[in-house]
Each structure stands twice: as C-alpha cells, then as structure tokens.
Design a protein around this motif. Structure first.
Motif, PDB file in Angstrom:
ATOM      1  N   SER A  19       0.813  -1.216   0.000  1.00  0.00           N
ATOM      2  CA  SER A  19       0.000   0.000   0.000  1.00  0.00           C
ATOM      3  C   SER A  19       0.847   1.266   0.000  1.00  0.00           C
ATOM      4  O   SER A  19       0.330   2.356  -0.227  1.00  0.00           O
ATOM      5  CB  SER A  19      -0.935   0.015   1.226  1.00  0.00           C
ATOM      6  N   THR A  39      -6.200   1.490   4.329  1.00  0.00           N
ATOM      7  CA  THR A  39      -6.014   0.723   3.097  1.00  0.00           C
ATOM      8  C   THR A  39      -7.144  -0.295   2.936  1.00  0.00           C
ATOM      9  O   THR A  39      -7.575  -0.909   3.909  1.00  0.00           O
ATOM     10  CB  THR A  39      -4.662  -0.019   3.080  1.00  0.00           C
ATOM     11  N   LYS A  52      -6.793  -2.389   0.164  1.00  0.00           N
ATOM     12  CA  LYS A  52      -6.146  -3.094  -0.947  1.00  0.00           C
ATOM     13  C   LYS A  52      -6.568  -4.559  -0.964  1.00  0.00           C
ATOM     14  O   LYS A  52      -6.505  -5.248   0.054  1.00  0.00           O
ATOM     15  CB  LYS A  52      -4.637  -2.980  -0.818  1.00  0.00           C
TER      16      LYS A  52
END
Length: 398
Positions: free
Chosen positions: A317, A332, A334
């Motif tokens: 990230s 995050t 992700k």
C-alpha cells in the motif's frame, strides 16, 4: 481470476482449534507414565515453496540434501524453528504489531432478557461513548433497544442507529472518565476468536470449542503494542519471545508496521468476478524507522520477509515504482489477487488459509496460483492444519 478457482476440500478435523502443543511423557518411580502438553506455537509445521524453481519442501534435509529421519525411519517434517536455515544475517523480518482488544461480549436485551452477542468494531466518539458494533441475532435489535452487560445494571448501551444488516451504533450510558469506562468495557469482553473456531462442531454436531481464559493470551502476539485490532495478525502468533531472541542472535533485522486487522478478511466473497469485490478498509501505519529497515535491506541485496498477509498488504500500500516503501498513515482497502506484481517484500511467511478466502488469494498472487495450490495439496495430505493456530507456508524468491 474467479472465486471458484480458490476452492479446495477441507475437512473440519484439519482446522486448528488451539495453538500447536508439544507432548511430554514423564515416568514416576513406579514406572507409571503421565502425558502432559506444553504450548509451542513456534513448533507449528512449515512447508516451503521456492517460487522460481517451483520446488516444494516438506521435510528436513541434511547437508547432502537427503531427508532426515527419526528413530522409526520416518521423515521429519519441517517446523517454524527451521526457518533460520533459509535466511542469513542482515535479512529482515517485518511484523504487524497491532494489539487485539477483547471485542466479543454478551448482553441481554431489556424486557425479553434475550442473549445478544455484541462484537465491538471501533470507537466512534470517546465523549459520547459511541461504538460501531455487530450484533447477533440482528433481527432482535432495533433502534431504541437497550442492552445490559452486567448483573448490577451499571453498564448499559442504547441502540442509536442501524449501519448494515448486522451493524449497529451503540451509545454506552456510563458516566465516568473514559479510561475507567474502557477498562470496565474490556473487562467483560473475551478474545475475538474467529467464528470458524468458536462455531466448530464435533462429530455429534455440537460446538466443541469453548472459549477459555487462555485464549486472549494465545490470540495476541508477543510484540503487540498498538491497540485497535479485532482479529490477530495470525502468522505473528507463532513467534514466541524465544523465537524473537533467536532472530536477534542470528543477526536478522526486525521491523514493525501497524495494521489494525478487521473482520473484512473473514467476510465471504460473494462475487465470482474478483475484480468486483470490495475489501473493508483497515487503519495502518508505516513509519520512517520501518522504511529505513526495508529500503536499506533491499539496497544491500538482502531479503525482506513479510510475516503475514496484513504486513504484505501494508507494504504494497505504500511501495513506490522504484521498489522502496514510503511513510504512510491512513487506511487501506487493498485487495490482492492474481495476477499482481509485487514491489516490496521478496519472501513471505503466511498461515494456511481457508478456501475462497482473501488471504489465500493474496498468497497465490505472491507465490503463483498453481504452485501455491499444489503446496496446499501436499500440506493437507501430510496432515497440516489450517487457520490462525494452524501451520505455515514459507514462500522464497528462488
């Protein structure tokens, strides 16, 4: 790739319900034997995948590459204690130092006395005592309901909002300093073990895994520092204080990121097309000290090993196009699945994860789908166990 490609057959007996234990036999003067067990999470079994060559290793070998056997002629499986054979001085291990809080608690609904599970997610407002939570059974909990959490009736919460199908916002009606309130609140909570553990059923179809007083210690890493996680960074659970000392003696550097692990990693993925799945956001922090450790290790040509999926996600990230990570503090969401080009760590140690889980997908992205799934096949055939207390997979860049 598709969700169905990450499915595999997993027997309930191959889900680890407790940390790895080592059995000892003691004889008394009469020759009578007593067997007792000692928790040794660092002795969990380990399978090694060399992702460039595709070689998969399950057993210990000697200097000539021959399998080491026990006194009965049986090949000895690798354990986490053997990880030092695969790394050198000045390599770096990166851990997640988030701290789990006792997020699962039980209350009773006013008037009906129905037992309600409340799972604390995060505090929204300290002054107003507002918390984002999940409730079960959700159908019984509506705005305006009150929940009681102790016999004295002093710790009470009111439902002030619906957030999702199971999500609610609670306002705790407790007039005292915040640190006192927090201590009282956490004092009635328990270790937030994953549902696949506490809902595990034995052969009789009944739950066979009671929550114990030891669970909170078992579900916390020895290097936990920053409170905020509702589930543990599970790969880190295998590292004992003795293991951390051995890393120091071996000259292997240790660095720490903070990722407050959420329940999003356990949420079922409900779309076949993985590009349409959205991960829950997790709060994370990568500081200058970690950046220096990772970037200097890479510049010197040494290995950077991510200990756990959360660590690898954090590094990815904040990694730049130059392959070096940068300081970051924020959130995050992700979601990593194959194909994916990694720019941070070159090796990774992870638990064996459940079918169709986001962590399995990240593992396959790092090690290669076909190679990782073959490693899983061999590990399960050899009796390895899955889950936060289970066995581990080491993926090396050779």
């Amino acid at each position: 790739m598709k969700l169905s490609q990450f499915d595999y057959s997993l027997a309930s007996s191959q889900v680890a319900l407790y940390p790895h234990q080592e059995e000892h036999v003691v004889k008394n003067e009469k020759g009578e034997e007593t067997v007792f067990s000692v928790k040794r999470p660092d002795m969990c079994r380990m399978i090694v995948l060399h992702k460039k060559s595709g070689k998969i290793s399950l057993h210990k070998t000697d200097a000539k590459g021959k399998a080491v056997k026990d006194e009965n002629g049986k090949k000895i499986l690798l354990s986490l204690l053997d990880i030092f054979d695969f790394f050198k001085e000045d390599d770096a291990f990166i851990f997640n130092n988030t701290k789990v809080f006792p997020a699962r608690m039980y209350g009773t609904k006013e008037k009906t006395d129905a037992r309600i599970e409340v799972f604390l997610l995060r505090e929204l407002n300290q002054e107003m005592r507002l918390w984002d939570v999940l409730v079960e059974p959700a159908r019984k909990i509506r705005i305006g309901n009150k929940l009681f959490f102790n016999e004295e009736g002093t710790l009470v919460a009111e439902v002030v909002d619906n957030t999702t199908s199971r999500g609610r916002t609670l306002r705790f009606l407790y007039d005292c300093p915040h640190d006192v309130f927090k201590r009282e609140l956490f004092g009635i909570g328990e270790a937030p073990l994953p549902r696949y553990i506490i809902d595990h059923k034995g052969k009789d179809g009944k739950n066979d895994r009671p929550v114990t007083e030891d669970d909170f210690e078992d579900f916390q890493t020895v290097f936990a520092e920053h409170e905020g996680a509702v589930t543990a960074p599970s790969t880190g659970l295998h590292f004992t204080r003795q293991m951390m000392k051995r890393l120091e003696i071996a000259g292997i550097k240790t660095g720490f990121t903070t990722v407050h692990c959420s329940l999003g990693n356990f949420n079922p993925i409900e779309v076949e097309d993985l590009s349409k799945h959205k991960m829950d956001s997790e709060e994370m922090r990568v500081d200058k000290e970690l950046c220096d450790i990772v970037n200097n290790t890479k510049k010197a040509g040494h290995s950077v090993c991510a200990i756990g999926a959360s660590v690898l996600k954090a590094l990815e990230s904040c990694v730049g196009t130059d392959g070096y990570i940068k300081e970051y503090e924020g959130w995050t969401n992700k979601f990593i699945f194959p194909p994916y080009d990694f720019g941070s760590a070159d090796s990774m140690l992870v638990n064996l994860y459940h079918p169709q889980s986001a962590m399995l997908m990240l593992t396959c992205a790092f090690g290669g789908y076909e190679k990782v799934m073959e490693a899983y096949r061999q590990a399960l055939k050899a009796g390895f166990k899955v889950g936060c207390f289970g066995d581990v997979l080491l993926i090396l860049n050779d």
